[in-house]
Design a protein around this motif. Structure first.
Motif, PDB file in Angstrom:
ATOM      1  N   GLN A   7      28.475  32.107  28.409  1.00  0.00           N
ATOM      2  CA  GLN A   7      29.894  32.459  28.308  1.00  0.00           C
ATOM      3  C   GLN A   7      30.065  33.875  27.770  1.00  0.00           C
ATOM      4  O   GLN A   7      30.904  34.631  28.271  1.00  0.00           O
ATOM      5  CB  GLN A   7      30.624  31.454  27.417  1.00  0.00           C
ATOM      6  CG  GLN A   7      30.748  30.090  28.041  1.00  0.00           C
ATOM      7  CD  GLN A   7      31.326  29.058  27.099  1.00  0.00           C
ATOM      8  OE1 GLN A   7      31.350  29.237  25.888  1.00  0.00           O
ATOM      9  NE2 GLN A   7      31.783  27.948  27.656  1.00  0.00           N
ATOM     10  N   ASN A   8      29.282  34.235  26.776  1.00  0.00           N
ATOM     11  CA  ASN A   8      29.353  35.593  26.222  1.00  0.00           C
ATOM     12  C   ASN A   8      28.986  36.641  27.267  1.00  0.00           C
ATOM     13  O   ASN A   8      29.601  37.711  27.319  1.00  0.00           O
ATOM     14  CB  ASN A   8      28.453  35.725  24.990  1.00  0.00           C
ATOM     15  CG  ASN A   8      28.997  34.979  23.792  1.00  0.00           C
ATOM     16  OD1 ASN A   8      30.179  34.651  23.715  1.00  0.00           O
ATOM     17  ND2 ASN A   8      28.118  34.678  22.846  1.00  0.00           N
ATOM     18  N   THR A 101      35.601  25.697  26.738  1.00  0.00           N
ATOM     19  CA  THR A 101      35.897  26.664  27.795  1.00  0.00           C
ATOM     20  C   THR A 101      36.782  27.795  27.257  1.00  0.00           C
ATOM     21  O   THR A 101      37.580  28.362  28.000  1.00  0.00           O
ATOM     22  CB  THR A 101      36.574  25.965  28.997  1.00  0.00           C
ATOM     23  OG1 THR A 101      37.723  25.252  28.517  1.00  0.00           O
ATOM     24  CG2 THR A 101      35.621  25.005  29.684  1.00  0.00           C
ATOM     25  N   ASP A 102      36.619  28.110  25.992  1.00  0.00           N
ATOM     26  CA  ASP A 102      37.409  29.184  25.382  1.00  0.00           C
ATOM     27  C   ASP A 102      37.208  30.523  26.093  1.00  0.00           C
ATOM     28  O   ASP A 102      38.105  31.360  26.101  1.00  0.00           O
ATOM     29  CB  ASP A 102      37.048  29.347  23.901  1.00  0.00           C
ATOM     30  CG  ASP A 102      37.450  28.136  23.069  1.00  0.00           C
ATOM     31  OD1 ASP A 102      38.250  27.315  23.555  1.00  0.00           O
ATOM     32  OD2 ASP A 102      36.950  28.014  21.929  1.00  0.00           O
ATOM     33  N   PHE A 103      36.044  30.711  26.681  1.00  0.00           N
ATOM     34  CA  PHE A 103      35.765  31.973  27.364  1.00  0.00           C
ATOM     35  C   PHE A 103      36.749  32.232  28.506  1.00  0.00           C
ATOM     36  O   PHE A 103      37.012  33.379  28.854  1.00  0.00           O
ATOM     37  CB  PHE A 103      34.318  32.008  27.873  1.00  0.00           C
ATOM     38  CG  PHE A 103      34.096  31.265  29.159  1.00  0.00           C
ATOM     39  CD1 PHE A 103      33.995  31.957  30.357  1.00  0.00           C
ATOM     40  CD2 PHE A 103      33.990  29.884  29.180  1.00  0.00           C
ATOM     41  CE1 PHE A 103      33.781  31.279  31.545  1.00  0.00           C
ATOM     42  CE2 PHE A 103      33.775  29.201  30.357  1.00  0.00           C
ATOM     43  CZ  PHE A 103      33.668  29.900  31.548  1.00  0.00           C
ATOM     44  N   ILE A 104      37.316  31.166  29.079  1.00  0.00           N
ATOM     45  CA  ILE A 104      38.293  31.320  30.169  1.00  0.00           C
ATOM     46  C   ILE A 104      39.509  32.099  29.672  1.00  0.00           C
ATOM     47  O   ILE A 104      40.035  32.969  30.374  1.00  0.00           O
ATOM     48  CB  ILE A 104      38.693  29.945  30.741  1.00  0.00           C
ATOM     49  CG1 ILE A 104      37.488  29.328  31.463  1.00  0.00           C
ATOM     50  CG2 ILE A 104      39.887  30.060  31.669  1.00  0.00           C
ATOM     51  CD1 ILE A 104      37.672  27.885  31.876  1.00  0.00           C
ATOM     52  N   ASN A 105      39.940  31.809  28.450  1.00  0.00           N
ATOM     53  CA  ASN A 105      41.055  32.559  27.861  1.00  0.00           C
ATOM     54  C   ASN A 105      40.639  33.992  27.541  1.00  0.00           C
ATOM     55  O   ASN A 105      41.425  34.922  27.693  1.00  0.00           O
ATOM     56  CB  ASN A 105      41.557  31.866  26.601  1.00  0.00           C
ATOM     57  CG  ASN A 105      42.211  30.540  26.899  1.00  0.00           C
ATOM     58  OD1 ASN A 105      42.789  30.340  27.968  1.00  0.00           O
ATOM     59  ND2 ASN A 105      42.103  29.610  25.977  1.00  0.00           N
ATOM     60  N   GLN A 110      43.049  32.287  33.485  1.00  0.00           N
ATOM     61  CA  GLN A 110      44.223  31.470  33.801  1.00  0.00           C
ATOM     62  C   GLN A 110      45.479  32.316  34.006  1.00  0.00           C
ATOM     63  O   GLN A 110      46.342  31.947  34.784  1.00  0.00           O
ATOM     64  CB  GLN A 110      44.447  30.408  32.735  1.00  0.00           C
ATOM     65  CG  GLN A 110      43.545  29.215  32.962  1.00  0.00           C
ATOM     66  CD  GLN A 110      43.912  28.031  32.111  1.00  0.00           C
ATOM     67  OE1 GLN A 110      43.911  28.140  30.908  1.00  0.00           O
ATOM     68  NE2 GLN A 110      44.198  26.914  32.743  1.00  0.00           N
ATOM     69  N   GLN A 111      45.584  33.441  33.297  1.00  0.00           N
ATOM     70  CA  GLN A 111      46.748  34.322  33.478  1.00  0.00           C
ATOM     71  C   GLN A 111      46.774  34.921  34.874  1.00  0.00           C
ATOM     72  O   GLN A 111      47.825  35.218  35.415  1.00  0.00           O
ATOM     73  CB  GLN A 111      46.732  35.443  32.440  1.00  0.00           C
ATOM     74  CG  GLN A 111      46.915  34.960  31.035  1.00  0.00           C
ATOM     75  CD  GLN A 111      46.744  36.077  30.021  1.00  0.00           C
ATOM     76  OE1 GLN A 111      46.379  37.194  30.343  1.00  0.00           O
ATOM     77  NE2 GLN A 111      47.007  35.768  28.761  1.00  0.00           N
ATOM     78  N   PHE A 112      45.597  35.078  35.452  1.00  0.00           N
ATOM     79  CA  PHE A 112      45.439  35.684  36.761  1.00  0.00           C
ATOM     80  C   PHE A 112      45.732  34.685  37.881  1.00  0.00           C
ATOM     81  O   PHE A 112      46.140  35.057  38.966  1.00  0.00           O
ATOM     82  CB  PHE A 112      44.007  36.242  36.847  1.00  0.00           C
ATOM     83  CG  PHE A 112      43.427  36.347  38.212  1.00  0.00           C
ATOM     84  CD1 PHE A 112      43.833  37.329  39.096  1.00  0.00           C
ATOM     85  CD2 PHE A 112      42.437  35.469  38.620  1.00  0.00           C
ATOM     86  CE1 PHE A 112      43.273  37.430  40.343  1.00  0.00           C
ATOM     87  CE2 PHE A 112      41.868  35.566  39.869  1.00  0.00           C
ATOM     88  CZ  PHE A 112      42.297  36.552  40.737  1.00  0.00           C
ATOM     89  N   ALA A 118      45.483  27.400  38.572  1.00  0.00           N
ATOM     90  CA  ALA A 118      45.168  27.112  37.163  1.00  0.00           C
ATOM     91  C   ALA A 118      44.974  25.608  36.974  1.00  0.00           C
ATOM     92  O   ALA A 118      44.080  25.180  36.245  1.00  0.00           O
ATOM     93  CB  ALA A 118      46.270  27.638  36.250  1.00  0.00           C
ATOM     94  N   ASN A 119      45.793  24.804  37.644  1.00  0.00           N
ATOM     95  CA  ASN A 119      45.616  23.359  37.609  1.00  0.00           C
ATOM     96  C   ASN A 119      44.265  22.982  38.220  1.00  0.00           C
ATOM     97  O   ASN A 119      43.553  22.124  37.692  1.00  0.00           O
ATOM     98  CB  ASN A 119      46.753  22.651  38.360  1.00  0.00           C
ATOM     99  CG  ASN A 119      46.613  21.144  38.296  1.00  0.00           C
ATOM    100  OD1 ASN A 119      46.599  20.566  37.217  1.00  0.00           O
ATOM    101  ND2 ASN A 119      46.485  20.523  39.454  1.00  0.00           N
ATOM    102  N   GLY A 120      43.912  23.629  39.312  1.00  0.00           N
ATOM    103  CA  GLY A 120      42.620  23.387  39.947  1.00  0.00           C
ATOM    104  C   GLY A 120      41.466  23.702  39.017  1.00  0.00           C
ATOM    105  O   GLY A 120      40.481  22.966  38.952  1.00  0.00           O
TER     106      GLY A 120
END
Length: 139
Positions: A7-8, A101-105, A110-112, A118-120
Motif C-alpha cells: 500500500q505504501n 484499505t486506508d491507502f485508497i483515501n 474514491q474522489q476520482f 466507487a460502489n463497485g
C-alpha cells in the motif's frame, strides 16, 4: 511484502502525479498489465455484483496464501481491481481479513470515481474479504 508495504508503494507511485488526468491514465495502464483470469473462471459465480462494469474475481489458496486473478470489461474497473489484487494477492487469509484499505483515501481514488464506480470499488474489497473468509473457514 506485507499488505502495508505494498500500500505504501502504491501511495508513493500515485504521489508522483500532479493531476488526475495522469492518475487516471495510470489506473488504466495498471489495468492493461493485469494478468488475465483464466476464461473458465469468467462465470456468473465469479462476477462481482454492484460494479458498473463486469468484473470477474477468482481466488484460490496455495499453501497458506490466497492468489487472486481478475478481469473486467471496463478499463477503469480493470485498473481498480488490479490495484486491489496487487495489495491482497499472495497474502494469508488472516492478513487479508485484518488488512485495511486506508491507502485508497490516501491516493484519493474514491474522489476520482463516479458514485457507481466507487460502489463497485467497495464491492470489490468486500468480495476479496469474503473469499478470504470462505477459504479460511475451509481449513
Amino acid at each position: 511484502m506485507t499488505i502495508k508495504e505494498i500500500q505504501n508503494e502504491i501511495v508513493e507511485e500515485f504521489s508522483m502525479f500532479d493531476d488526475w488526468d495522469e492518475r487516471f491514465q495510470y489506473v488504466i495502464d495498471l489495468g492493461k498489465s493485469l494478468p488475465l483470469i483464466d476464461e473458465k473462471y469468467k462465470t456468473e459465480e465469479n462476477l462481482i455484483r454492484g460494479c458498473q462494469s463486469k468484473v470477474w474475481l477468482h481466488a484460490e489458496k496455495k499453501d497458506d496464501k490466497i492468489l487472486f486473478t481478475a478481469d473486467s470489461d471496463g478499463y477503469i474497473s480493470k485498473g481498480v481491481i488490479s490495484i486491489l489484487i496487487r495489495v491482497f494477492s499472495n497474502q494469508s487469509t488472516v492478513d487479508i481479513l485484518e488488512g485495511n484499505t486506508d491507502f485508497i483515501n490516501e491516493i484519493q481514488l474514491q474522489q476520482f470515481l463516479s458514485p457507481n464506480r466507487a460502489n463497485g470499488l467497495s464491492m470489490m474489497v468486500k468480495q476479496i474479504k469474503l473469499y478470504a473468509l470462505a477459504l479460511q473457514a475451509k481449513n
